[in-house]
Design a protein around this motif. Structure first.
Motif, PDB file in Angstrom:
ATOM      1  N   SER A  14      42.302  67.015  34.491  1.00  9.36           N
ATOM      2  CA  SER A  14      42.770  65.863  33.728  1.00  9.36           C
ATOM      3  C   SER A  14      42.553  64.566  34.507  1.00  9.36           C
ATOM      4  N   ARG A  15      42.418  63.514  33.754  1.00 10.31           N
ATOM      5  CA  ARG A  15      42.198  62.197  34.366  1.00 10.31           C
ATOM      6  C   ARG A  15      43.501  61.672  34.945  1.00 10.31           C
ATOM      7  N   GLN A  16      43.375  60.915  36.012  1.00  3.87           N
ATOM      8  CA  GLN A  16      44.550  60.263  36.582  1.00  3.87           C
ATOM      9  C   GLN A  16      45.016  59.175  35.635  1.00  3.87           C
ATOM     10  N   ARG A  17      46.330  58.969  35.600  1.00  2.00           N
ATOM     11  CA  ARG A  17      46.918  57.944  34.743  1.00  2.00           C
ATOM     12  C   ARG A  17      47.378  56.781  35.611  1.00  2.00           C
ATOM     13  N   ALA A  18      46.996  55.574  35.217  1.00  2.00           N
ATOM     14  CA  ALA A  18      47.351  54.369  35.960  1.00  2.00           C
ATOM     15  C   ALA A  18      48.164  53.438  35.066  1.00  2.00           C
ATOM     16  N   LEU A  19      49.112  52.751  35.674  1.00  2.00           N
ATOM     17  CA  LEU A  19      49.896  51.720  34.995  1.00  2.00           C
ATOM     18  C   LEU A  19      49.653  50.402  35.707  1.00  2.00           C
ATOM     19  N   ILE A  20      49.191  49.423  34.956  1.00  2.00           N
ATOM     20  CA  ILE A  20      48.975  48.075  35.486  1.00  2.00           C
ATOM     21  C   ILE A  20      50.106  47.202  34.972  1.00  2.00           C
ATOM     22  N   VAL A  21      50.793  46.529  35.898  1.00  2.00           N
ATOM     23  CA  VAL A  21      51.921  45.676  35.540  1.00  2.00           C
ATOM     24  C   VAL A  21      51.616  44.259  36.023  1.00  2.00           C
ATOM     25  N   ASP A  22      51.316  43.373  35.076  1.00  2.00           N
ATOM     26  CA  ASP A  22      50.968  41.992  35.413  1.00  2.00           C
ATOM     27  C   ASP A  22      51.182  41.127  34.182  1.00  2.00           C
ATOM     28  N   ASP A  23      51.688  39.925  34.384  1.00  2.00           N
ATOM     29  CA  ASP A  23      51.948  39.029  33.248  1.00  2.00           C
ATOM     30  C   ASP A  23      50.708  38.254  32.810  1.00  2.00           C
ATOM     31  N   GLN A  24      49.625  38.350  33.557  1.00  2.00           N
ATOM     32  CA  GLN A  24      48.391  37.636  33.227  1.00  2.00           C
ATOM     33  C   GLN A  24      47.424  38.575  32.501  1.00  2.00           C
ATOM     34  N   PRO A  25      47.099  38.296  31.236  1.00  2.00           N
ATOM     35  CA  PRO A  25      46.203  39.177  30.479  1.00  2.00           C
ATOM     36  C   PRO A  25      44.834  39.372  31.130  1.00  2.00           C
ATOM     37  N   ASN A  26      44.279  38.310  31.720  1.00  2.00           N
ATOM     38  CA  ASN A  26      42.948  38.431  32.334  1.00  2.00           C
ATOM     39  C   ASN A  26      42.963  39.349  33.550  1.00  2.00           C
ATOM     40  N   VAL A  27      44.056  39.347  34.290  1.00  2.00           N
ATOM     41  CA  VAL A  27      44.173  40.237  35.450  1.00  2.00           C
ATOM     42  C   VAL A  27      44.294  41.684  34.976  1.00  2.00           C
ATOM     43  N   ARG A  28      45.131  41.918  33.953  1.00  2.00           N
ATOM     44  CA  ARG A  28      45.263  43.273  33.403  1.00  2.00           C
ATOM     45  C   ARG A  28      43.913  43.789  32.904  1.00  2.00           C
ATOM     46  N   LEU A  29      43.163  42.936  32.222  1.00  2.00           N
ATOM     47  CA  LEU A  29      41.856  43.327  31.693  1.00  2.00           C
ATOM     48  C   LEU A  29      40.900  43.710  32.825  1.00  2.00           C
ATOM     49  N   LEU A  30      40.825  42.878  33.848  1.00  2.00           N
ATOM     50  CA  LEU A  30      39.932  43.148  34.976  1.00  2.00           C
ATOM     51  C   LEU A  30      40.306  44.446  35.689  1.00  2.00           C
ATOM     52  N   LEU A  31      41.586  44.601  36.018  1.00  2.00           N
ATOM     53  CA  LEU A  31      42.027  45.814  36.713  1.00  2.00           C
ATOM     54  C   LEU A  31      41.828  47.051  35.844  1.00  2.00           C
ATOM     55  N   SER A  32      42.091  46.919  34.563  1.00  2.00           N
ATOM     56  CA  SER A  32      41.910  48.030  33.637  1.00  2.00           C
ATOM     57  C   SER A  32      40.456  48.486  33.611  1.00  2.00           C
ATOM     58  N   ARG A  33      39.537  47.546  33.524  1.00  2.00           N
ATOM     59  CA  ARG A  33      38.108  47.889  33.516  1.00  2.00           C
ATOM     60  C   ARG A  33      37.699  48.591  34.811  1.00  2.00           C
ATOM     61  N   LYS A  48      36.366  52.417  34.703  1.00  2.00           N
ATOM     62  CA  LYS A  48      34.943  52.651  34.978  1.00  2.00           C
ATOM     63  C   LYS A  48      34.663  53.194  36.375  1.00  2.00           C
ATOM     64  N   LYS A  49      35.339  52.672  37.378  1.00  2.00           N
ATOM     65  CA  LYS A  49      35.041  53.060  38.758  1.00  2.00           C
ATOM     66  C   LYS A  49      35.843  54.264  39.236  1.00  2.00           C
ATOM     67  N   VAL A  50      37.085  54.391  38.716  1.00  2.00           N
ATOM     68  CA  VAL A  50      37.964  55.462  39.184  1.00  2.00           C
ATOM     69  C   VAL A  50      38.109  56.563  38.132  1.00  2.00           C
ATOM     70  N   GLY A  51      37.861  56.228  36.873  1.00  2.00           N
ATOM     71  CA  GLY A  51      37.958  57.209  35.806  1.00  2.00           C
ATOM     72  C   GLY A  51      39.367  57.456  35.313  1.00  2.00           C
ATOM     73  N   CYS A  52      40.237  56.472  35.456  1.00  2.00           N
ATOM     74  CA  CYS A  52      41.638  56.603  35.048  1.00  2.00           C
ATOM     75  C   CYS A  52      41.831  56.333  33.561  1.00  2.00           C
ATOM     76  N   THR A  53      42.884  56.908  33.031  1.00  2.00           N
ATOM     77  CA  THR A  53      43.429  56.507  31.753  1.00  2.00           C
ATOM     78  C   THR A  53      44.436  55.413  32.086  1.00  2.00           C
ATOM     79  N   VAL A  54      44.362  54.266  31.432  1.00  2.00           N
ATOM     80  CA  VAL A  54      45.154  53.107  31.839  1.00  2.00           C
ATOM     81  C   VAL A  54      46.139  52.683  30.754  1.00  2.00           C
TER      82      VAL A  54
END
Length: 75
Positions: free
Chosen positions: A2-21, A25-31
């Motif tokens: 199974s894929r690793q699950r990641a939680l991104i916690v940030d109030d800035q939408p652009n930061v969440r988008l960048l980290l999510s991508r 793509k690079k780590v293969g996480c479900t975000v």
């Protein structure tokens, strides 16, 4: 496997988008995403995450307060 699950916690939408991508793509996480510490704690109470990325400066509950709350939770 199974894929690793990641939680991104940030109030800035652009930061969440960048980290999510990067995590998808690079780590293969479900975000999943939260915009503040209170949302993060709610998600953590309902789901398991392998990785949590916290912003330090957020409204309502900052990253350090959120981390302290996570560490106090046995699960």
């Amino acid at each position: 496997m199974s894929r690793q699950r990641a939680l991104i916690v940030d109030d800035q939408p652009n930061v969440r988008l960048l980290l999510s991508r990067i995590l998808r793509k690079k780590v293969g996480c479900t975000v999943s995403e939260a915009t503040n510490g209170l949302e993060a704690l709610d998600l953590l109470g309902r789901q398991h995450f392998d990785i949590v990325v916290l912003d330090v400066l957020m409204p309502l509950m900052d990253g350090l307060e959120t981390l302290e709350a996570i560490r106090r939770t046995p699960s």
